[in-house]
Every structure is written in C-alpha cells, then in structure tokens.
Design a protein around this motif. Structure first.
Motif, PDB file in Angstrom:
ATOM      1  N   ILE A  50      35.295  40.810  71.537  1.00  0.00           N
ATOM      2  CA  ILE A  50      34.249  41.492  72.311  1.00  0.00           C
ATOM      3  C   ILE A  50      33.722  42.727  71.601  1.00  0.00           C
ATOM      4  N   PHE A  51      34.617  43.630  71.215  1.00  0.00           N
ATOM      5  CA  PHE A  51      34.170  44.918  70.695  1.00  0.00           C
ATOM      6  C   PHE A  51      33.438  44.801  69.351  1.00  0.00           C
ATOM      7  N   PRO A  52      33.907  43.981  68.396  1.00  0.00           N
ATOM      8  CA  PRO A  52      33.130  43.845  67.156  1.00  0.00           C
ATOM      9  C   PRO A  52      31.716  43.321  67.393  1.00  0.00           C
ATOM     10  N   ALA A  53      31.557  42.356  68.307  1.00  0.00           N
ATOM     11  CA  ALA A  53      30.222  41.816  68.584  1.00  0.00           C
ATOM     12  C   ALA A  53      29.316  42.887  69.184  1.00  0.00           C
ATOM     13  N   MET A  54      29.851  43.677  70.128  1.00  0.00           N
ATOM     14  CA  MET A  54      29.052  44.724  70.739  1.00  0.00           C
ATOM     15  C   MET A  54      28.692  45.817  69.734  1.00  0.00           C
ATOM     16  N   LEU A  55      29.656  46.251  68.944  1.00  0.00           N
ATOM     17  CA  LEU A  55      29.397  47.304  67.976  1.00  0.00           C
ATOM     18  C   LEU A  55      28.437  46.843  66.878  1.00  0.00           C
ATOM     19  N   ASP A  56      28.563  45.597  66.432  1.00  0.00           N
ATOM     20  CA  ASP A  56      27.618  45.076  65.435  1.00  0.00           C
ATOM     21  C   ASP A  56      26.197  45.106  65.987  1.00  0.00           C
ATOM     22  N   ALA A  57      26.043  44.731  67.262  1.00  0.00           N
ATOM     23  CA  ALA A  57      24.712  44.735  67.877  1.00  0.00           C
ATOM     24  C   ALA A  57      24.168  46.161  67.988  1.00  0.00           C
ATOM     25  N   VAL A  58      25.016  47.109  68.382  1.00  0.00           N
ATOM     26  CA  VAL A  58      24.573  48.509  68.470  1.00  0.00           C
ATOM     27  C   VAL A  58      24.123  49.010  67.108  1.00  0.00           C
ATOM     28  N   ARG A  59      24.911  48.756  66.088  1.00  0.00           N
ATOM     29  CA  ARG A  59      24.604  49.270  64.742  1.00  0.00           C
ATOM     30  C   ARG A  59      23.354  48.635  64.142  1.00  0.00           C
TER      31      ARG A  59
END
Length: 378
Positions: free
Chosen positions: A28-37
């Motif tokens: 979950i967190f890598p996918a969300m952070l990749d999208a934010v970045r």
C-alpha cells in the motif's frame, strides 16, 4: 445488482475503471508514495489517522516536496483521529506550502458534533488516480501482517471515472473546513475507460434516520444468493443488522464474518459485537477471529461477483455517526482477488465454536453486558 444499487441509493455507477487491490503496508504505502512523488498539478489527501513513525515522516516529506515544486497540496486531518501527529511534521508541511485543514477539532465543537468524525481515507492525484480503503498513516500499518506490530489491511488504487466519486468525498469534507473549494490548477477533465470494473462510490455522513451506507450494506445482504463474506475491524451493529445477518444465513446463504482476535485496539467494541455471537451462531453464521495481528480491513464480497471496500466498519459508528466512503464494485476478477485474500486470512484464524461459546465464562458475559449502554457510540 447494479440497478438495485443505482435506484435505491440514487448514485450512478461508472464503467471502465481499473482497480488494483493492495494488501498490507508493504504494497500500500509504496504505491501511494510513488503516486504522490509523481504528482504534477494537484494532491488531495484526507485521513482519519495520522500518527507517528517513519511512514508518517515519509508522507510529510513527500507532500512537502511536491508543494515546494508548485503542486497544489491539500491535507485534511480529522481533529480527533490525527491528534497524535507530530507538530514538527505539520510545521514542515505548512512551511513548504501544504494547505493543512482540520475536520472538527474537539475543543472548537459543540458536544453534538464531537461524536461525528471524518473516518474517510482518500488520496487523489492529478484528478486521475485515487486510493481509498482502511489504512491510516502510522507505523502500525507497515509491513505484511507478520506479527502484532504489523496490522492487516487492504487499500485499493483506482483509475477511471470512479475517481470523481472519491474526489467528491474529499471535497465534501474540505468544504466544511476551508473557504476555497477549487482553484485554477483543477482541470475538471474527463476520464478514459481504462479497465473493466463497474464502480459505484457511496458516501456516508452523520445523520438522523436511515442513510445511504446502511442501504448499501442492506442491498448487499439481501441480494446474496450463495455466499456473503465480511471482514471488519469493528463489529458492533444494531439489532436490525444482526437480524438481517441471521435471516440471510437462515435462507441458505453461507455467511462468514472475519473479525479481530486477541489483537484489537478497541476492546469495548469487540465486547459489544460478542454480545451478539450466540444469536449469529445459532442462525448458522460462521465467525472467525484473526490471530496474528489486528484485522483492520473493511471488505464485503457477495456471490463472487460483487464487493464493497472502503473505510466503513460494520458498527454503529460507521453507519450512524462518521463520514465514510465505500466502493461498490461489480467485477468478478477483482472480487476473486479479495476472496483469495480472505481464504488466506481464514488459514490464520480461529473459528468460534457454538458449543464452547455457550459455555463461556461468567466474567466474559459480564464484560459484554457492561458495554451495552455505550454500544451505539462504538
């Protein structure tokens, strides 16, 4: 099923959506952070929980970085659920240009409003990619549910027309907290059909009387013909939904409920649900308790063809008091993934035996009775 949901709730479903289920923090967190970045114009994020730990710092740094790059970043935090956020993270984000708003800080509210929280979780990137589900921003959700320090949860990444419904859930609560609802960085563009999922986005809000979230769950239960599955972090429904679960099982539907076991952060809520176990078990409902860690997912599946996923628990608080958002998904492939995850969770769970439950200790019965007066707030 689609026409029942559309006509009884009054919200049109959209076609052509791509949904990617994300299991536990490691996904979950890598996918969300990749999208934010990768955001280029806008980031809208709302969460009930924003606590502490490295993941809290990672999100604050990513949001601040995009704000410094000229991206319009809005962060909506619940005034109660996110009160543990570190002040230095708030200062760093605001100094970078992140617009931080608080939903109903307790000290500023009437006693009536303090009980109505924003439990929605949503992240919308550039108006075309969204995330929602059960995850908060805290170290408890990191990892892969391998031990009590790594909670079990599911989030979903969404692309396609359903993103608008998730964005509307954010906008509804942002409008209460901020004067500016949109600016020139909002393009209000259309969506391509990028997948095969039909999705209806349903918002729940605090109100008196019957509301859409209750109708949504009622339609799912009454539509089930073969199997109804529920995984929820907090199980404390009113008598109506207990009766409905029992009636569903008695008409021949396999009804399965997966709940937290020894690891729960809300013992009173667990006791409130256990008060109903005897009736449910006598009706043929199968109740299991997840053993490795806190079960925090909010998922329902029906007959292998439909599923609900989002922020709503099967309790009075979610159905009556809090702001929530759920995706009603009509997609056999997506539902099959959720069912496979459910099967995997069952292997790590213990089944409540009806006979042993009837013989439970007197002290357990007294604890269940003790929470009866406050069940409507759990």
């Amino acid at each position: 099923m689609r026409r029942r949901l559309e006509r009884l709730i009054g919200i049109a479903a959209t076609e052509g959506n791509e949904l990617i289920p994300l299991r536990n923090g490691d996904a979950i967190f890598p996918a969300m952070l990749d999208a934010v970045r990768a955001a280029e114009r806008t980031i809208d994020m709302m969460t009930f929980v924003y606590w502490r730990g490295q993941i809290a710092r990672d999100f604050a740094a990513a949001l601040a970085d995009r704000a410094r790059a000229g991206v319009r970043v809005r962060l909506l935090l619940d005034g109660f659920g996110a009160k543990e956020i570190e002040q230095e993270l708030l200062d760093a984000m605001e100094d970078a240009g992140v617009q931080v708003a608080w939903f109903r800080k307790p000290l500023r509210l009437s006693p009536f409003k303090q009980n109505h929280r924003c439990h929605r979780k949503a992240l919308v990137i550039d108006e075309h990619t969204a995330f929602t589900g059960g995850v908060g921003i805290a170290e408890e959700w990191c990892g892969d549910a391998r031990n009590p320090g790594e909670w079990r949860d599911t989030h979903v990444q969404v692309r396609g027309p359903a993103v608008d419904g998730i964005a509307a859930a954010f906008a509804q609560n942002w409008a209460e907290c901020h004067d500016e609802l949109f600016d020139d960085r909002d393009r209000f563009t259309g969506h391509d059909q990028v997948g095969t999922s039909t999705v209806q986005v349903v918002r729940g809000s605090a109100s008196f009387g019957w509301q859409d979230m209750q109708t949504l769950i009622r339609v799912m239960l009454t539509s089930a013909e073969v199997r109804f599955r529920l995984a929820t972090a907090y199980f404390a429904p009113d008598r109506y939904f207990i009766d409905l679960l029992c009636a569903t099982a008695r008409r021949g539907v396999t009804v399965e409920i997966l709940l937290p076991g020894p690891h729960t952060d809300q013992r009173a809520c667990q006791l409130a649900g256990q008060h109903h176990y005897t009736r449910l078990l006598e009706a043929g409902v199968a109740i299991r308790q997840y053993q490795p860690t806190m079960m925090h997912a909010k998922i329902m599946t029906v007959d292998g063809v439909a599923s609900l996923i989002g922020s709503t628990n099967f309790n009075r608080r979610s159905m009556d008091h809090d702001e929530e958002v759920m995706l009603a998904v009509l997609d056999e492939t997506f539902t099959a993934v959720l069912d496979r995850d459910y099967d995997a969770d069952l292997e790590r769970s213990v089944t409540i035996d009806p006979g042993r439950w009837r013989r439970r200790a007197t002290v357990q019965r007294l604890r269940e009775a003790a929470v009866v007066p406050v069940r409507r707030f759990l």
